[in-house]
Design a protein around this motif. Structure first.
Motif, PDB file in Angstrom:
ATOM      1  N   ARG A  45      72.635 151.630  46.022  1.00  0.00           N
ATOM      2  CA  ARG A  45      73.572 150.561  45.688  1.00  0.00           C
ATOM      3  C   ARG A  45      72.906 149.234  46.000  1.00  0.00           C
ATOM      4  O   ARG A  45      72.183 149.116  46.988  1.00  0.00           O
ATOM      5  N   PRO A  46      73.180 148.234  45.220  1.00  0.00           N
ATOM      6  CA  PRO A  46      72.624 146.913  45.540  1.00  0.00           C
ATOM      7  C   PRO A  46      73.127 146.441  46.909  1.00  0.00           C
ATOM      8  O   PRO A  46      74.287 146.669  47.270  1.00  0.00           O
ATOM      9  N   VAL A  47      72.264 145.799  47.668  1.00  0.00           N
ATOM     10  CA  VAL A  47      72.629 145.303  48.988  1.00  0.00           C
ATOM     11  C   VAL A  47      73.836 144.377  48.900  1.00  0.00           C
ATOM     12  O   VAL A  47      74.726 144.419  49.746  1.00  0.00           O
ATOM     13  N   GLU A  48      73.889 143.572  47.863  1.00  0.00           N
ATOM     14  CA  GLU A  48      75.012 142.651  47.698  1.00  0.00           C
ATOM     15  C   GLU A  48      76.339 143.410  47.611  1.00  0.00           C
ATOM     16  O   GLU A  48      77.352 142.987  48.138  1.00  0.00           O
ATOM     17  N   GLU A  49      76.321 144.562  46.929  1.00  0.00           N
ATOM     18  CA  GLU A  49      77.532 145.377  46.796  1.00  0.00           C
ATOM     19  C   GLU A  49      77.957 145.938  48.151  1.00  0.00           C
ATOM     20  O   GLU A  49      79.138 145.923  48.500  1.00  0.00           O
ATOM     21  N   VAL A  50      76.996 146.429  48.918  1.00  0.00           N
ATOM     22  CA  VAL A  50      77.294 146.953  50.245  1.00  0.00           C
ATOM     23  C   VAL A  50      77.846 145.848  51.133  1.00  0.00           C
ATOM     24  O   VAL A  50      78.851 146.025  51.835  1.00  0.00           O
ATOM     25  N   MET A  51      77.202 144.688  51.105  1.00  0.00           N
ATOM     26  CA  MET A  51      77.654 143.566  51.927  1.00  0.00           C
ATOM     27  C   MET A  51      79.062 143.129  51.525  1.00  0.00           C
ATOM     28  O   MET A  51      79.894 142.825  52.371  1.00  0.00           O
ATOM     29  N   SER A  52      79.332 143.124  50.234  1.00  0.00           N
ATOM     30  CA  SER A  52      80.654 142.760  49.756  1.00  0.00           C
ATOM     31  C   SER A  52      81.696 143.762  50.248  1.00  0.00           C
ATOM     32  O   SER A  52      82.785 143.380  50.692  1.00  0.00           O
ATOM     33  N   ILE A  54      81.522 145.663  52.941  1.00  0.00           N
ATOM     34  CA  ILE A  54      81.683 145.466  54.380  1.00  0.00           C
ATOM     35  C   ILE A  54      82.597 144.276  54.640  1.00  0.00           C
ATOM     36  O   ILE A  54      83.516 144.340  55.458  1.00  0.00           O
ATOM     37  N   SER A  55      82.351 143.185  53.937  1.00  0.00           N
ATOM     38  CA  SER A  55      83.154 141.980  54.113  1.00  0.00           C
ATOM     39  C   SER A  55      84.609 142.222  53.737  1.00  0.00           C
ATOM     40  O   SER A  55      85.521 141.846  54.477  1.00  0.00           O
ATOM     41  N   ALA A  58      86.309 144.425  56.375  1.00  0.00           N
ATOM     42  CA  ALA A  58      86.556 143.677  57.606  1.00  0.00           C
ATOM     43  C   ALA A  58      87.730 142.719  57.426  1.00  0.00           C
ATOM     44  O   ALA A  58      88.599 142.623  58.301  1.00  0.00           O
ATOM     45  N   GLN A  59      87.776 142.043  56.310  1.00  0.00           N
ATOM     46  CA  GLN A  59      88.870 141.104  56.045  1.00  0.00           C
ATOM     47  C   GLN A  59      90.193 141.850  55.899  1.00  0.00           C
ATOM     48  O   GLN A  59      91.225 141.394  56.396  1.00  0.00           O
ATOM     49  N   ALA A  60      90.173 143.012  55.240  1.00  0.00           N
ATOM     50  CA  ALA A  60      91.390 143.802  55.074  1.00  0.00           C
ATOM     51  C   ALA A  60      91.935 144.266  56.421  1.00  0.00           C
ATOM     52  O   ALA A  60      93.143 144.451  56.586  1.00  0.00           O
ATOM     53  N   ARG A  61      91.036 144.429  57.380  1.00  0.00           N
ATOM     54  CA  ARG A  61      91.451 144.846  58.723  1.00  0.00           C
ATOM     55  C   ARG A  61      91.770 143.649  59.612  1.00  0.00           C
ATOM     56  O   ARG A  61      91.999 143.807  60.804  1.00  0.00           O
ATOM     57  N   GLY A  62      91.744 142.457  59.038  1.00  0.00           N
ATOM     58  CA  GLY A  62      92.153 141.273  59.779  1.00  0.00           C
ATOM     59  C   GLY A  62      91.033 140.496  60.440  1.00  0.00           C
ATOM     60  O   GLY A  62      91.294 139.546  61.172  1.00  0.00           O
ATOM     61  N   LEU A  63      89.782 140.857  60.197  1.00  0.00           N
ATOM     62  CA  LEU A  63      88.677 140.128  60.821  1.00  0.00           C
ATOM     63  C   LEU A  63      88.485 138.790  60.119  1.00  0.00           C
ATOM     64  O   LEU A  63      88.374 138.719  58.908  1.00  0.00           O
TER      65      LEU A  63
END
Length: 75
Positions: A45-52, A54-55, A58-63
């Protein structure tokens, strides 16, 4: 497990947070990054996709950036 040091570019705020983190927090962040990079390369998978992903997770969990700063500044 054998480890090797690499250099990656991150934005200035992320670098500041990492540099201000305790040694234990840095080890945890390095382990997390290592796992995620390994996952990204195994899945092709493109790194950008993985990073997206993860982000978004994290945001969905309130970070928020403020919470992350708070976590990383705890000693």
């Amino acid at each position: 497990m054998e480890t090797k040091t690499i250099t990656i570019r991150v934005n200035a705020e992320v670098a500041r947070i990492f540099e201000a983190a305790s040694e234990e927090q840095r080890r945890k962040l390095e382990a997390l990054l290592s796992l995620k990079l390994g996952d990204a390369t195994r899945r092709k998978r493109p790194v950008e996709e993985v990073m997206s992903d993860i982000s978004q997770n994290a945001q969905a969990r309130g970070l928020t950036p403020e919470i992350l700063n708070s976590i990383l500044s705890e000693e």
